[in-house]
Write a protein that holds these residues in place. Structure first.
Motif, short mmCIF file in Angstrom:
data_model
loop_
_atom_site.label_atom_id
_atom_site.label_comp_id
_atom_site.label_asym_id
_atom_site.label_seq_id
_atom_site.Cartn_x
_atom_site.Cartn_y
_atom_site.Cartn_z
N UNK A 172 0.84 -1.21 0.00
CA UNK A 172 0.00 0.00 0.00
C UNK A 172 0.87 1.26 0.00
N UNK A 173 0.43 2.22 -0.78
CA UNK A 173 1.12 3.50 -0.86
C UNK A 173 2.25 3.54 -1.87
N UNK A 174 2.59 2.42 -2.46
CA UNK A 174 3.71 2.38 -3.38
C UNK A 174 3.31 2.93 -4.73
N UNK A 175 3.98 3.99 -5.12
CA UNK A 175 3.77 4.60 -6.43
C UNK A 175 5.11 4.98 -7.05
N UNK A 176 6.19 4.36 -6.58
CA UNK A 176 7.52 4.68 -7.09
C UNK A 176 7.60 4.39 -8.58
N UNK A 177 8.51 5.06 -9.23
CA UNK A 177 8.68 4.90 -10.67
C UNK A 177 8.89 3.43 -11.01
N UNK A 178 8.13 2.95 -11.96
CA UNK A 178 8.22 1.56 -12.38
C UNK A 178 7.28 0.64 -11.64
N UNK A 179 6.91 1.00 -10.41
CA UNK A 179 6.00 0.15 -9.62
C UNK A 179 4.58 0.20 -10.18
N UNK A 180 4.23 1.29 -10.88
CA UNK A 180 2.88 1.43 -11.40
C UNK A 180 2.51 0.26 -12.30
N UNK A 181 3.47 -0.20 -13.11
CA UNK A 181 3.20 -1.31 -14.02
C UNK A 181 2.84 -2.56 -13.23
N UNK A 182 3.62 -2.86 -12.20
CA UNK A 182 3.33 -4.04 -11.39
C UNK A 182 2.01 -3.88 -10.65
N UNK A 183 1.73 -2.70 -10.14
CA UNK A 183 0.48 -2.48 -9.43
C UNK A 183 -0.69 -2.62 -10.40
N UNK A 184 -0.58 -2.08 -11.59
CA UNK A 184 -1.64 -2.21 -12.59
C UNK A 184 -1.88 -3.67 -12.94
N UNK A 185 -0.81 -4.42 -13.13
CA UNK A 185 -0.96 -5.85 -13.44
C UNK A 185 -1.58 -6.59 -12.26
N UNK A 186 -1.16 -6.26 -11.06
CA UNK A 186 -1.76 -6.85 -9.86
C UNK A 186 -3.26 -6.58 -9.83
N UNK A 187 -3.64 -5.33 -10.10
CA UNK A 187 -5.05 -4.96 -10.08
C UNK A 187 -5.83 -5.70 -11.16
N UNK A 188 -5.23 -5.89 -12.33
CA UNK A 188 -5.89 -6.65 -13.40
C UNK A 188 -6.15 -8.08 -12.97
N UNK A 189 -5.14 -8.73 -12.39
CA UNK A 189 -5.27 -10.12 -11.94
C UNK A 189 -6.33 -10.23 -10.85
N UNK A 190 -6.28 -9.33 -9.87
CA UNK A 190 -7.25 -9.38 -8.78
C UNK A 190 -8.67 -9.21 -9.31
N UNK A 191 -8.86 -8.27 -10.21
CA UNK A 191 -10.19 -8.05 -10.80
C UNK A 191 -10.64 -9.28 -11.58
N UNK A 192 -9.73 -9.87 -12.34
CA UNK A 192 -10.06 -11.08 -13.11
C UNK A 192 -10.49 -12.21 -12.18
N UNK A 193 -9.87 -12.29 -11.02
CA UNK A 193 -10.19 -13.35 -10.05
C UNK A 193 -11.41 -13.02 -9.20
#
Length: 191
Positions: free
Chosen positions: A124-145
């Motif tokens: 939580x709270x992580x928005x460092x450069x480059x982390x957005x891609x991983x967070x977006x992918x995480x959110x996609x997977x969670x939504x899919x599940x």
């Protein structure tokens, strides 16, 4: 090819022949998504190719026969404590197969699982450069599940809550931190 590659390849071929020839529910194995094939072979590697014979693993076998990859993920839990990581990866593999089969379907021969990839620990709270891609992918997977989260690229409270819910469902430590085990269970990456 080196000798080890040949021996492993031969063993995998023997396992596949046994699984397809002895368990009717696995007859369509050659046409399954690559991640589902890998998940079944991983289970056979851990327990032996006869693990699902003789009426054992009925819910898992039925899910595989119906190519219900979410059902396979829910029923592929091997009991030994030392298999926690392998169980997580196997569930991730079957979830990847579901992702692969979802419209528009992907090339079934392509393995979704990233092996040997770098997986950052995010929270939580992580928005460092480059982390957005991983967070977006995480959110996609969670939504899919089926976990209620929107793709924002920011590890916000909703994402944290979805990760905690996922971790609880997986019987992991539910701290909201996406670490190696959580990535593996999602099917996103394994070491």
């Amino acid at each position: 090819e080196d000798r080890l590659t040949v021996l492993v390849g031969r063993q995998i071929a023997e396992y596949e022949d046994h699984l397809v020839g002895q368990v009717a529910e696995f007859a369509n194995f050659p046409n399954w998504p690559a991640d589902a094939q890998f998940g079944l072979l991983s289970m056979a590697w851990a327990m032996g190719p006869a693990f699902a014979g003789g009426g054992r693993w009925p819910n898992f076998r039925a899910a595989c026969a119906n190519e219900d990859w979410f059902g396979a993920a829910a029923n592929c839990h091997m009991v030994n404590d030392w298999l926690v990581k392998r169980n997580a990866v196997n569930r991730g593999l079957f979830r990847n197969a579901a992702w692969s089969a979802a419209p528009p379907p992907s090339e079934p021969a392509v393995l979704f699982l990233l092996v040997g990839a770098v997986r950052p620990t995010i929270q939580r709270g992580q928005v460092a450069s480059g982390a957005e891609t991983y967070v977006s992918e995480l959110q996609q997977w969670l939504a899919f599940l089926g976990y209620p989260v929107e793709e924002t690229g920011s590890f916000d409270d909703a994402t944290h809550d979805a990760v905690v819910a996922f971790q609880r469902d997986e019987r992991f430590t539910a701290d909201g931190t996406v670490d190696e085990l959580t990535w593996a269970a999602l099917g996103f990456m394994v070491p």
